[in-house]
Write a protein that holds these residues in place. Sequence first.
Motif, PDB file in Angstrom:
ATOM      1  N   ALA A 101      27.058  24.522 -70.064  1.00 54.33           N
ATOM      2  CA  ALA A 101      27.796  24.718 -71.322  1.00 54.33           C
ATOM      3  C   ALA A 101      28.252  23.412 -71.960  1.00 54.33           C
ATOM      4  CB  ALA A 101      29.013  25.604 -71.053  1.00 54.33           C
ATOM      5  N   LEU A 102      28.073  22.284 -71.294  1.00 57.75           N
ATOM      6  CA  LEU A 102      28.519  21.020 -71.872  1.00 57.75           C
ATOM      7  C   LEU A 102      27.667  20.676 -73.095  1.00 57.75           C
ATOM      8  CD1 LEU A 102      29.158  18.933 -68.627  1.00 57.75           C
ATOM      9  CD2 LEU A 102      30.852  19.979 -70.136  1.00 57.75           C
ATOM     10  N   PRO A 103      28.285  20.194 -74.157  1.00 55.96           N
ATOM     11  CA  PRO A 103      27.545  19.938 -75.395  1.00 55.96           C
ATOM     12  C   PRO A 103      26.608  18.740 -75.267  1.00 55.96           C
ATOM     13  CG  PRO A 103      29.833  19.230 -75.612  1.00 55.96           C
ATOM     14  CD  PRO A 103      29.736  19.952 -74.302  1.00 55.96           C
ATOM     15  N   PRO A 104      25.597  18.670 -76.130  1.00 56.40           N
ATOM     16  CA  PRO A 104      24.678  17.516 -76.112  1.00 56.40           C
ATOM     17  C   PRO A 104      25.457  16.219 -76.356  1.00 56.40           C
ATOM     18  CG  PRO A 104      23.809  19.296 -77.476  1.00 56.40           C
ATOM     19  CD  PRO A 104      25.223  19.674 -77.146  1.00 56.40           C
ATOM     20  N   GLY A 105      24.978  15.165 -75.749  1.00 60.17           N
ATOM     21  CA  GLY A 105      25.599  13.869 -75.948  1.00 60.17           C
ATOM     22  C   GLY A 105      26.655  13.509 -74.939  1.00 60.17           C
ATOM     23  N   VAL A 106      27.118  14.493 -74.162  1.00 59.98           N
ATOM     24  CA  VAL A 106      28.100  14.201 -73.125  1.00 59.98           C
ATOM     25  C   VAL A 106      27.392  13.475 -71.981  1.00 59.98           C
ATOM     26  CG1 VAL A 106      29.721  15.201 -71.467  1.00 59.98           C
ATOM     27  CG2 VAL A 106      29.510  16.183 -73.742  1.00 59.98           C
ATOM     28  N   PRO A 107      27.953  12.356 -71.496  1.00 52.59           N
ATOM     29  CA  PRO A 107      27.269  11.565 -70.476  1.00 52.59           C
ATOM     30  C   PRO A 107      27.352  12.184 -69.082  1.00 52.59           C
ATOM     31  CG  PRO A 107      29.387  10.574 -70.982  1.00 52.59           C
ATOM     32  CD  PRO A 107      29.214  11.721 -71.939  1.00 52.59           C
ATOM     33  N   VAL A 108      26.583  13.252 -68.896  1.00 53.99           N
ATOM     34  CA  VAL A 108      26.507  13.957 -67.617  1.00 53.99           C
ATOM     35  C   VAL A 108      25.031  14.220 -67.327  1.00 53.99           C
ATOM     36  CG1 VAL A 108      28.746  15.052 -67.971  1.00 53.99           C
ATOM     37  CG2 VAL A 108      26.662  16.243 -68.680  1.00 53.99           C
ATOM     38  N   ASP A 127      17.396  13.336 -62.763  1.00 55.66           N
ATOM     39  CA  ASP A 127      17.742  12.220 -61.883  1.00 55.66           C
ATOM     40  C   ASP A 127      18.294  11.075 -62.716  1.00 55.66           C
ATOM     41  OD1 ASP A 127      17.736  10.848 -59.322  1.00 55.66           O
ATOM     42  OD2 ASP A 127      16.117   9.631 -60.158  1.00 55.66           O
ATOM     43  N   ILE A 128      19.404  10.506 -62.273  1.00 56.61           N
ATOM     44  CA  ILE A 128      20.041   9.394 -62.976  1.00 56.61           C
ATOM     45  C   ILE A 128      19.820   8.119 -62.173  1.00 56.61           C
ATOM     46  CG2 ILE A 128      22.193   8.440 -63.873  1.00 56.61           C
ATOM     47  CD1 ILE A 128      21.306  10.933 -65.352  1.00 56.61           C
ATOM     48  N   GLU A 129      19.204   7.142 -62.796  1.00 58.40           N
ATOM     49  CA  GLU A 129      19.049   5.838 -62.158  1.00 58.40           C
ATOM     50  C   GLU A 129      20.365   5.086 -62.351  1.00 58.40           C
ATOM     51  OE1 GLU A 129      16.807   4.446 -60.370  1.00 58.40           O
ATOM     52  OE2 GLU A 129      15.120   5.834 -60.534  1.00 58.40           O
ATOM     53  N   GLY A 130      21.164   5.040 -61.320  1.00 57.81           N
ATOM     54  CA  GLY A 130      22.454   4.373 -61.426  1.00 57.81           C
ATOM     55  C   GLY A 130      23.030   4.106 -60.053  1.00 57.81           C
ATOM     56  N   THR A 131      24.143   3.413 -60.038  1.00 54.89           N
ATOM     57  CA  THR A 131      24.817   3.069 -58.790  1.00 54.89           C
ATOM     58  C   THR A 131      26.288   3.460 -58.873  1.00 54.89           C
ATOM     59  OG1 THR A 131      25.329   0.841 -59.593  1.00 54.89           O
ATOM     60  CG2 THR A 131      23.280   1.133 -58.357  1.00 54.89           C
ATOM     61  N   LEU A 132      26.894   3.716 -57.718  1.00 57.84           N
ATOM     62  CA  LEU A 132      28.326   3.968 -57.667  1.00 57.84           C
ATOM     63  C   LEU A 132      29.084   2.676 -57.958  1.00 57.84           C
ATOM     64  CD1 LEU A 132      28.505   6.120 -54.410  1.00 57.84           C
ATOM     65  CD2 LEU A 132      28.655   6.961 -56.756  1.00 57.84           C
ATOM     66  N   PRO A 133      30.264   2.760 -58.567  1.00 52.39           N
ATOM     67  CA  PRO A 133      31.070   1.550 -58.743  1.00 52.39           C
ATOM     68  C   PRO A 133      31.406   0.930 -57.394  1.00 52.39           C
ATOM     69  CG  PRO A 133      31.964   3.387 -60.024  1.00 52.39           C
ATOM     70  CD  PRO A 133      30.916   3.953 -59.122  1.00 52.39           C
ATOM     71  N   ALA A 134      31.432  -0.395 -57.363  1.00 55.71           N
ATOM     72  CA  ALA A 134      31.784  -1.091 -56.131  1.00 55.71           C
ATOM     73  C   ALA A 134      33.218  -0.781 -55.750  1.00 55.71           C
ATOM     74  CB  ALA A 134      31.606  -2.598 -56.302  1.00 55.71           C
ATOM     75  N   LEU A 229      26.959   4.275 -62.597  1.00 52.71           N
ATOM     76  CA  LEU A 229      26.787   3.223 -63.600  1.00 52.71           C
ATOM     77  C   LEU A 229      25.297   3.037 -63.850  1.00 52.71           C
ATOM     78  CD1 LEU A 229      29.377   0.637 -62.219  1.00 52.71           C
ATOM     79  CD2 LEU A 229      29.735   2.389 -63.976  1.00 52.71           C
ATOM     80  N   ALA A 230      24.822   3.536 -64.991  1.00 58.77           N
ATOM     81  CA  ALA A 230      23.436   3.351 -65.393  1.00 58.77           C
ATOM     82  C   ALA A 230      23.355   2.129 -66.304  1.00 58.77           C
ATOM     83  CB  ALA A 230      22.925   4.597 -66.105  1.00 58.77           C
ATOM     84  N   ASP A 231      22.142   1.722 -66.629  1.00 57.62           N
ATOM     85  CA  ASP A 231      21.990   0.527 -67.457  1.00 57.62           C
ATOM     86  C   ASP A 231      22.655   0.681 -68.812  1.00 57.62           C
ATOM     87  OD1 ASP A 231      20.583  -0.766 -65.490  1.00 57.62           O
ATOM     88  OD2 ASP A 231      18.607  -0.242 -66.277  1.00 57.62           O
ATOM     89  N   ASP A 232      22.541   1.877 -69.400  1.00 57.85           N
ATOM     90  CA  ASP A 232      22.982   2.042 -70.779  1.00 57.85           C
ATOM     91  C   ASP A 232      24.195   2.949 -70.944  1.00 57.85           C
ATOM     92  OD1 ASP A 232      21.627   4.285 -69.903  1.00 57.85           O
ATOM     93  OD2 ASP A 232      20.670   4.697 -71.835  1.00 57.85           O
ATOM     94  N   ARG A 233      24.749   3.482 -69.848  1.00 57.64           N
ATOM     95  CA  ARG A 233      25.861   4.419 -69.987  1.00 57.64           C
ATOM     96  C   ARG A 233      26.555   4.612 -68.643  1.00 57.64           C
ATOM     97  NH1 ARG A 233      23.135  10.455 -69.957  1.00 57.64           N
ATOM     98  NH2 ARG A 233      21.445   9.982 -68.535  1.00 57.64           N
ATOM     99  N   VAL A 234      27.749   5.183 -68.721  1.00 56.63           N
ATOM    100  CA  VAL A 234      28.486   5.618 -67.541  1.00 56.63           C
ATOM    101  C   VAL A 234      28.337   7.129 -67.455  1.00 56.63           C
ATOM    102  CG1 VAL A 234      30.760   5.814 -66.470  1.00 56.63           C
ATOM    103  CG2 VAL A 234      30.113   3.707 -67.667  1.00 56.63           C
ATOM    104  N   VAL A 235      27.838   7.627 -66.342  1.00 56.02           N
ATOM    105  CA  VAL A 235      27.547   9.051 -66.181  1.00 56.02           C
ATOM    106  C   VAL A 235      28.539   9.650 -65.196  1.00 56.02           C
ATOM    107  CG1 VAL A 235      25.797  10.745 -65.537  1.00 56.02           C
ATOM    108  CG2 VAL A 235      25.112   8.607 -66.648  1.00 56.02           C
TER     109      VAL A 235
END
Length: 328
Positions: A101-108, A127-134, A229-235
């Motif tokens: 139900a989350l709207p488009p554009g939400v970083p999830v 799949d999200i290419e990202g890393t956990l915050p240190a 933490l992805a290259d272009d956004r926080v998910v």
Amino acid sequence: MPTNHTSWGTPMPLSERPLPSHTGSRRIPWESLPRPVKAGIENVLGGTVTAATSQRGGFSDGLAVRLELSDGRRAFAKAVDTVAATAVGAFHRREGAVSAALPPGVPVPRLLGSYDDGEWVALVFEDIEGTLPAQPWRESELERVLAALTDLSGRLTPAPRLPTALPAPRLGGWERLVNHPRALAKLTEIAPGTARELEKHLSLEARLGEATAGETLTHGDLYPFNVLLADDRVVVVDWPHAWIGPAYADVVMLLGSVALSGINPEPYAARHPLLTGVDPEAVDVLISAQAGFLLAAACSMDSTGDPRLEGMMTGLGLASLRWLSVRR
């Protein structure tokens, strides 16, 4: 601005160490899934899984795995046996409803589909290419995540219409502690000063209803292990504990983990746009209530509980109290 524990008073007690790098201890591998569940996940994806990598982190029982398909596509899947882990099964079903139900554009992560045979529940996400915050927090990553929360709250205010009832926020627990002798004894052992200040926290907890009023869909479990933490956004991942409340609730929750890193959260709180003009007492109520939930849960665990989960909850709860003591 303080960025390490030596610049914020005395060093952290052992119970307030940073989050462990490997939090999950009860994951199951892809190979152990029943064949129908594997087939259900592959049907959602429309392809054959050729590689599966279990993911570290998180605290829930069950599968958490990155998948690679024969055509090169990738996905992330989680699954659980609801008979063996009833609560986790309910979380998965609720997360599926909220994510859809989350709207488009939400970083999830985008929900690709689900499988539910009444016993096993599986959710399949992009799949999200990202890393956990240190951990401990790095200032650059912390600033990036805090800025992303401003955008996230804007996109989720007013809260979207959801097809499922949301739970009460996972906040508060001081009254439960008072009425649980074994848990209270454990609290007295690990945090004697806090045990002596229960009346203060019970007073703050009495205001929890007004402090949680709002119209924003909040994540409700916003700790570093639910951020990528992805290259272009926080998910922001894992939404089973979402609730509708004030726009700043997730910021307050995240800043508790900042205190666990030995960093004073107060300068960040003082200049965050979502906390500008907010009644300081309302923020104190949320900090105390978050600590109460964490410590009540940790102190109530028996010998069958996950020791990593207990340690995480204890550390985060005590760190939030440390922040609260600075504020008050």
